[in-house]
Design a protein around this motif. Sequence first.
Motif, short mmCIF file in Angstrom:
data_model
loop_
_atom_site.label_atom_id
_atom_site.label_comp_id
_atom_site.label_asym_id
_atom_site.label_seq_id
_atom_site.Cartn_x
_atom_site.Cartn_y
_atom_site.Cartn_z
N ASP A 57 0.84 -1.21 0.00
CA ASP A 57 0.00 0.00 0.00
C ASP A 57 0.87 1.25 0.00
O ASP A 57 0.64 2.19 -0.75
CB ASP A 57 -0.95 0.01 1.21
N ARG A 58 1.87 1.24 0.88
CA ARG A 58 2.77 2.40 0.98
C ARG A 58 3.56 2.56 -0.33
O ARG A 58 3.77 3.67 -0.81
CB ARG A 58 3.73 2.21 2.17
N GLU A 59 3.95 1.45 -0.93
CA GLU A 59 4.68 1.49 -2.19
C GLU A 59 3.81 2.12 -3.29
O GLU A 59 4.27 2.96 -4.06
CB GLU A 59 5.12 0.07 -2.60
N ARG A 60 2.53 1.72 -3.36
CA ARG A 60 1.60 2.30 -4.33
C ARG A 60 1.45 3.80 -4.10
O ARG A 60 1.48 4.60 -5.04
CB ARG A 60 0.24 1.62 -4.24
N ILE A 64 2.49 6.80 -6.70
CA ILE A 64 1.57 7.87 -7.09
C ILE A 64 2.21 9.23 -6.81
O ILE A 64 2.16 10.14 -7.64
CB ILE A 64 0.21 7.73 -6.36
N GLU A 65 2.83 9.34 -5.66
CA GLU A 65 3.51 10.59 -5.29
C GLU A 65 4.65 10.89 -6.25
O GLU A 65 4.83 12.04 -6.67
CB GLU A 65 4.03 10.49 -3.84
N ILE A 66 5.40 9.86 -6.65
CA ILE A 66 6.50 10.04 -7.60
C ILE A 66 5.95 10.51 -8.94
O ILE A 66 6.51 11.42 -9.57
CB ILE A 66 7.32 8.74 -7.76
N ASP A 67 4.85 9.91 -9.39
CA ASP A 67 4.24 10.32 -10.66
C ASP A 67 3.80 11.79 -10.61
O ASP A 67 3.99 12.54 -11.57
CB ASP A 67 3.05 9.42 -11.00
N LYS A 68 3.22 12.18 -9.45
CA LYS A 68 2.81 13.58 -9.30
C LYS A 68 4.02 14.51 -9.34
O LYS A 68 3.98 15.57 -9.96
CB LYS A 68 2.06 13.77 -7.98
N MET A 69 5.10 14.08 -8.69
CA MET A 69 6.32 14.88 -8.67
C MET A 69 6.90 15.00 -10.09
O MET A 69 7.36 16.08 -10.48
CB MET A 69 7.37 14.27 -7.74
#
Length: 181
Positions: A57-60, A64-69
Motif C-alpha cells: 500500500d505504501r509502495e503504491r 503515485i507521489e512520484i508520478d505527481k512529482m
Amino acid sequence: MLHNTNNVYVTDQEIDIETKKILGSENIISKNQLKEAHVRITNLQNELKNKEELFYDRERELKIEIDKMRAAKTHIEALYGGIDLDNMKKQDEELKKVQQTLENNKVKYESEIKDLKAKLNWYVENQDSLATMDEKLKEKDRTIKKLEEDLNKLMIDPNNLLEDRDRHIKREMNNDKKRIK
C-alpha cells in the motif's frame, strides 16, 4: 487435530513424528509447546502478511507521489522553457476538433460531388437524346416545308408539275437507252 502451516494441514501425530525426526527422541517437546510454537508461527506469518500489505500500500502511495512529482517537474521545466502545457493541451484539443470537422466536411462534400456527378451524367445523356430528337425534328420540318412548297406549286400551276415529271421521265428513258447501246 489439524494444524495449518503454510497452507498444508498436518495432524498432531504427524507433528510428533516430524518433531522426533528433527530434534531427536531425547529432545522431544510437549504437544502444548509445539502447539504454542505453531500458534506463534501462524501469528508471525499473519503479521508478516499484514506488514507486506502495508508495504505494498505504501509502495503504491509512493509511486503515485512520484508520478505527481514527475508531472510537476515536467510542468515546471516547461514553464521555465517558456512552454505553457495547459495552453498546448487546449490547442491540441482544438486541433483535434478542427481535424474531425474537416474529416466530416470531406465526407459530406464527397457525397455531394457524387450526387452532382450522377446528375451531370443524366444531363449529358438527356442532352444527347434531345440533340438526336432535335435533328429528327429539323429533318421532318424540312420535309414538311418541301412538301408544302410542292403543294403550293401544284395549287398554283398543276401543269408545271406534270411537265417536270415528263422531263424527268424523258431523261430517265434517255439514260436507259444510252446504257442499252
